[in-house]
Design a protein around this motif. Structure first.
Motif, PDB file in Angstrom:
ATOM      1  N   SER A 254       0.831  -1.213   0.000  1.00 40.06           N
ATOM      2  CA  SER A 254       0.000   0.000   0.000  1.00 40.06           C
ATOM      3  C   SER A 254       0.859   1.254   0.000  1.00 40.06           C
ATOM      4  O   SER A 254       0.543   2.244  -0.671  1.00 40.06           O
ATOM      5  N   PHE A 255       1.938   1.216   0.758  1.00 41.59           N
ATOM      6  CA  PHE A 255       2.850   2.351   0.874  1.00 41.59           C
ATOM      7  C   PHE A 255       3.454   2.682  -0.494  1.00 41.59           C
ATOM      8  O   PHE A 255       3.449   3.843  -0.930  1.00 41.59           O
TER       9      PHE A 255
ATOM     10  N   ARG B 123       2.372   1.818  -3.523  1.00 41.14           N
ATOM     11  CA  ARG B 123       1.349   2.254  -4.489  1.00 41.14           C
ATOM     12  C   ARG B 123       0.937   3.698  -4.235  1.00 41.14           C
ATOM     13  O   ARG B 123       0.778   4.483  -5.180  1.00 41.14           O
ATOM     14  N   PHE B 124       0.759   4.046  -2.959  1.00 45.65           N
ATOM     15  CA  PHE B 124       0.303   5.390  -2.620  1.00 45.65           C
ATOM     16  C   PHE B 124       1.299   6.446  -3.095  1.00 45.65           C
ATOM     17  O   PHE B 124       0.937   7.406  -3.773  1.00 45.65           O
ATOM     18  N   PHE B 125       2.568   6.274  -2.740  1.00 41.78           N
ATOM     19  CA  PHE B 125       3.546   7.313  -3.057  1.00 41.78           C
ATOM     20  C   PHE B 125       3.899   7.339  -4.541  1.00 41.78           C
ATOM     21  O   PHE B 125       4.173   8.410  -5.098  1.00 41.78           O
ATOM     22  N   ARG B 126       3.884   6.206  -5.196  1.00 44.84           N
ATOM     23  CA  ARG B 126       4.116   6.213  -6.645  1.00 44.84           C
ATOM     24  C   ARG B 126       2.989   6.948  -7.369  1.00 44.84           C
ATOM     25  O   ARG B 126       3.232   7.670  -8.343  1.00 44.84           O
ATOM     26  N   ALA B 127       1.759   6.783  -6.870  1.00 40.15           N
ATOM     27  CA  ALA B 127       0.626   7.495  -7.467  1.00 40.15           C
ATOM     28  C   ALA B 127       0.733   8.996  -7.262  1.00 40.15           C
ATOM     29  O   ALA B 127       0.172   9.777  -8.038  1.00 40.15           O
ATOM     30  N   LYS B 128       1.482   9.421  -6.226  1.00 42.16           N
ATOM     31  CA  LYS B 128       1.655  10.846  -5.931  1.00 42.16           C
ATOM     32  C   LYS B 128       2.903  11.429  -6.598  1.00 42.16           C
ATOM     33  O   LYS B 128       3.253  12.582  -6.372  1.00 42.16           O
ATOM     34  N   GLY B 129       3.604  10.620  -7.397  1.00 41.14           N
ATOM     35  CA  GLY B 129       4.770  11.116  -8.108  1.00 41.14           C
ATOM     36  C   GLY B 129       6.089  10.910  -7.397  1.00 41.14           C
ATOM     37  O   GLY B 129       7.130  11.383  -7.864  1.00 41.14           O
ATOM     38  N   PHE B 130       6.081  10.201  -6.274  1.00 42.97           N
ATOM     39  CA  PHE B 130       7.324   9.889  -5.564  1.00 42.97           C
ATOM     40  C   PHE B 130       7.798   8.510  -6.008  1.00 42.97           C
ATOM     41  O   PHE B 130       7.017   7.703  -6.507  1.00 42.97           O
ATOM     42  N   GLU B 131       9.068   8.238  -5.811  1.00 44.68           N
ATOM     43  CA  GLU B 131       9.600   6.921  -6.135  1.00 44.68           C
ATOM     44  C   GLU B 131      10.390   6.400  -4.934  1.00 44.68           C
ATOM     45  O   GLU B 131      11.618   6.543  -4.863  1.00 44.68           O
ATOM     46  N   PRO B 132       9.692   5.814  -3.952  1.00 46.18           N
ATOM     47  CA  PRO B 132      10.404   5.244  -2.798  1.00 46.18           C
ATOM     48  C   PRO B 132      11.401   4.179  -3.262  1.00 46.18           C
ATOM     49  O   PRO B 132      11.157   3.468  -4.244  1.00 46.18           O
ATOM     50  N   LYS B 133      12.515   4.078  -2.555  1.00 43.94           N
ATOM     51  CA  LYS B 133      13.544   3.108  -2.918  1.00 43.94           C
ATOM     52  C   LYS B 133      13.479   1.915  -1.971  1.00 43.94           C
ATOM     53  O   LYS B 133      13.829   2.040  -0.793  1.00 43.94           O
ATOM     54  N   PRO B 134      13.011   0.787  -2.457  1.00 38.52           N
ATOM     55  CA  PRO B 134      12.966  -0.394  -1.586  1.00 38.52           C
ATOM     56  C   PRO B 134      14.346  -0.693  -1.026  1.00 38.52           C
ATOM     57  O   PRO B 134      15.340  -0.667  -1.753  1.00 38.52           O
ATOM     58  N   PRO B 135      14.444  -0.959   0.280  1.00 42.88           N
ATOM     59  CA  PRO B 135      15.756  -1.197   0.887  1.00 42.88           C
ATOM     60  C   PRO B 135      16.419  -2.450   0.330  1.00 42.88           C
ATOM     61  O   PRO B 135      15.739  -3.409  -0.064  1.00 42.88           O
ATOM     62  N   ALA B 136      17.741  -2.435   0.315  1.00 43.79           N
ATOM     63  CA  ALA B 136      18.484  -3.569  -0.227  1.00 43.79           C
ATOM     64  C   ALA B 136      18.353  -4.796   0.672  1.00 43.79           C
ATOM     65  O   ALA B 136      18.407  -5.934   0.190  1.00 43.79           O
TER      66      ALA B 136
ATOM     67  N   CYS C   4       4.891   0.510  11.323  1.00 38.43           N
ATOM     68  CA  CYS C   4       5.409  -0.025  10.064  1.00 38.43           C
ATOM     69  C   CYS C   4       5.559   1.095   9.039  1.00 38.43           C
ATOM     70  O   CYS C   4       6.545   1.135   8.287  1.00 38.43           O
ATOM     71  N   ALA C   5       4.619   2.037   9.018  1.00 41.41           N
ATOM     72  CA  ALA C   5       4.718   3.176   8.093  1.00 41.41           C
ATOM     73  C   ALA C   5       5.920   4.049   8.435  1.00 41.41           C
ATOM     74  O   ALA C   5       6.595   4.573   7.537  1.00 41.41           O
ATOM     75  N   HIS C   6       6.204   4.240   9.730  1.00 45.00           N
ATOM     76  CA  HIS C   6       7.434   4.937  10.122  1.00 45.00           C
ATOM     77  C   HIS C   6       8.648   4.224   9.545  1.00 45.00           C
ATOM     78  O   HIS C   6       9.551   4.845   8.965  1.00 45.00           O
ATOM     79  N   GLN C   7       8.683   2.901   9.722  1.00 41.11           N
ATOM     80  CA  GLN C   7       9.820   2.115   9.256  1.00 41.11           C
ATOM     81  C   GLN C   7       9.981   2.233   7.744  1.00 41.11           C
ATOM     82  O   GLN C   7      11.103   2.411   7.234  1.00 41.11           O
ATOM     83  N   LEU C   8       8.888   2.162   7.028  1.00 41.09           N
ATOM     84  CA  LEU C   8       8.950   2.275   5.572  1.00 41.09           C
ATOM     85  C   LEU C   8       9.389   3.671   5.133  1.00 41.09           C
ATOM     86  O   LEU C   8      10.175   3.814   4.186  1.00 41.09           O
TER      87      LEU C   8
ATOM     88  N   SER D 189       6.300  13.365   9.868  1.00 42.60           N
ATOM     89  CA  SER D 189       6.563  11.979  10.233  1.00 42.60           C
ATOM     90  C   SER D 189       5.311  11.301  10.778  1.00 42.60           C
ATOM     91  O   SER D 189       4.924  10.217  10.332  1.00 42.60           O
ATOM     92  N   GLU D 190       4.658  11.961  11.745  1.00 45.78           N
ATOM     93  CA  GLU D 190       3.471  11.362  12.352  1.00 45.78           C
ATOM     94  C   GLU D 190       2.277  11.397  11.398  1.00 45.78           C
ATOM     95  O   GLU D 190       1.410  10.519  11.444  1.00 45.78           O
ATOM     96  N   GLY D 191       2.234  12.402  10.538  1.00 45.55           N
ATOM     97  CA  GLY D 191       1.133  12.489   9.585  1.00 45.55           C
ATOM     98  C   GLY D 191       1.125  11.333   8.607  1.00 45.55           C
ATOM     99  O   GLY D 191       0.078  10.755   8.324  1.00 45.55           O
ATOM    100  N   ILE D 192       2.310  10.972   8.103  1.00 44.08           N
ATOM    101  CA  ILE D 192       2.400   9.835   7.175  1.00 44.08           C
ATOM    102  C   ILE D 192       1.961   8.547   7.875  1.00 44.08           C
ATOM    103  O   ILE D 192       1.169   7.773   7.359  1.00 44.08           O
ATOM    104  N   ALA D 193       2.476   8.333   9.102  1.00 41.39           N
ATOM    105  CA  ALA D 193       2.159   7.106   9.836  1.00 41.39           C
ATOM    106  C   ALA D 193       0.665   7.037  10.163  1.00 41.39           C
ATOM    107  O   ALA D 193       0.040   5.982  10.050  1.00 41.39           O
ATOM    108  N   THR D 194       0.089   8.163  10.549  1.00 45.28           N
ATOM    109  CA  THR D 194      -1.326   8.194  10.905  1.00 45.28           C
ATOM    110  C   THR D 194      -2.211   7.991   9.672  1.00 45.28           C
ATOM    111  O   THR D 194      -3.271   7.365   9.750  1.00 45.28           O
ATOM    112  N   LEU D 195      -1.779   8.516   8.541  1.00 47.35           N
ATOM    113  CA  LEU D 195      -2.521   8.327   7.294  1.00 47.35           C
ATOM    114  C   LEU D 195      -2.691   6.836   6.989  1.00 47.35           C
ATOM    115  O   LEU D 195      -3.795   6.384   6.687  1.00 47.35           O
TER     116      LEU D 195
END
Length: 227
Positions: free
Chosen positions: A51-52, A54-67, A197-201, A219-225
């Motif tokens: 979910s994390f 998909r959400f950010f990619r839809a908003k134009g961000f490209e999170p980098k999955p950890p190695a 988990c959202a904090h960790q991601l 920080s808390e806004g993302i996790a609460t979302l």
């Protein structure tokens, strides 16, 4: 998924020899909690991960999955989590769960073994037993009066209509007890799990940086979302 032996040895050296370890596609989970709880949370972590992204990619961000897989610890009891917090993050003692940015690790306890959960479970079970017994006694009534045995030597003579009203009252209390139980599990465990988990991601995927002065609202806004 089985974790590699070297990873298991490191985690047991730190957390204790009874710790078990499993790997999911994106998480390494060390645990002393029961396997049913662990499997449920492993699925929840992976669904939050998807979910994390998909959400950010839809908003134009490209999170980098950890190695490497992200680390999670699932303790069997609140006491175990509190003991860990005292040694690593004393201000978080008593929390339902936590993400420690410096350790890059999320930690939780099995709320299904918590005293409040067990109390609510026992309360609901008591109402269910009473309702089942009263229904049997109503079905067996061949007169207008019946002796109801409440257990522990306590009995009472009641009429059929009184017994039906008592059953209706217990059914209402049972619904209330089950709703409290649902709110306890969702509020004190599931929501907390997703929040941390959202904090960790956020930090593991580079959206936020542990060394930066990240605004609390962000920080808390993302996790609460996601919670």
């Amino acid at each position: 998924y089985s974790a590699d032996a070297a990873a298991v040895a490191r985690l047991r050296a730190e957390l204790g020899p009874t710790v078990e370890v499993i790997d999911t596609p994106h998480f390494r989970i060390a645990f002393t909690a029961g396997r049913v709880f662990v499997d449920h949370r492993a699925d929840l972590f992976e669904r939050t991960y998807d979910s994390f992204l998909r959400f950010f990619r839809a908003k134009g961000f490209e999170p980098k999955p950890p190695a490497e897989r992200m680390q999670v610890v699932l303790f069997a009891t609140r006491r175990e989590l509190d003991a860990f917090a005292r040694g690593h993050a004393p201000l978080l003692e008593g929390a339902e769960g936590m993400y420690l940015a410096r350790q890059k690790r999320a930690l939780f306890f099995n709320a299904y073994a918590d005293a409040a959960y067990l109390r609510l479970t026992n309360e609901a079970s008591t109402y269910e037993r009473d309702i089942a017994r009263f229904r049997r006694e109503v079905a067996a009534i061949d007169s207008d009066r019946v002796i109801v045995d409440y257990g522990n030597g306590r009995t009472r003579e009641v009429g059929r209509s009184e017994l039906l009203a008592e059953i209706a009252g217990d059914e209402r209390k049972l619904r209330e007890a089950k709703e409290k139980l649902r709110q306890h599990v969702n509020g004190n465990n599931v929501s907390t799990t997703i929040h941390e988990c959202a904090h960790q991601l956020s930090f593991s995927m580079g959206l936020l940086h542990a060394g930066a002065d990240t605004p609390h609202w962000l920080s808390e806004g993302i996790a609460t979302l996601f919670e």
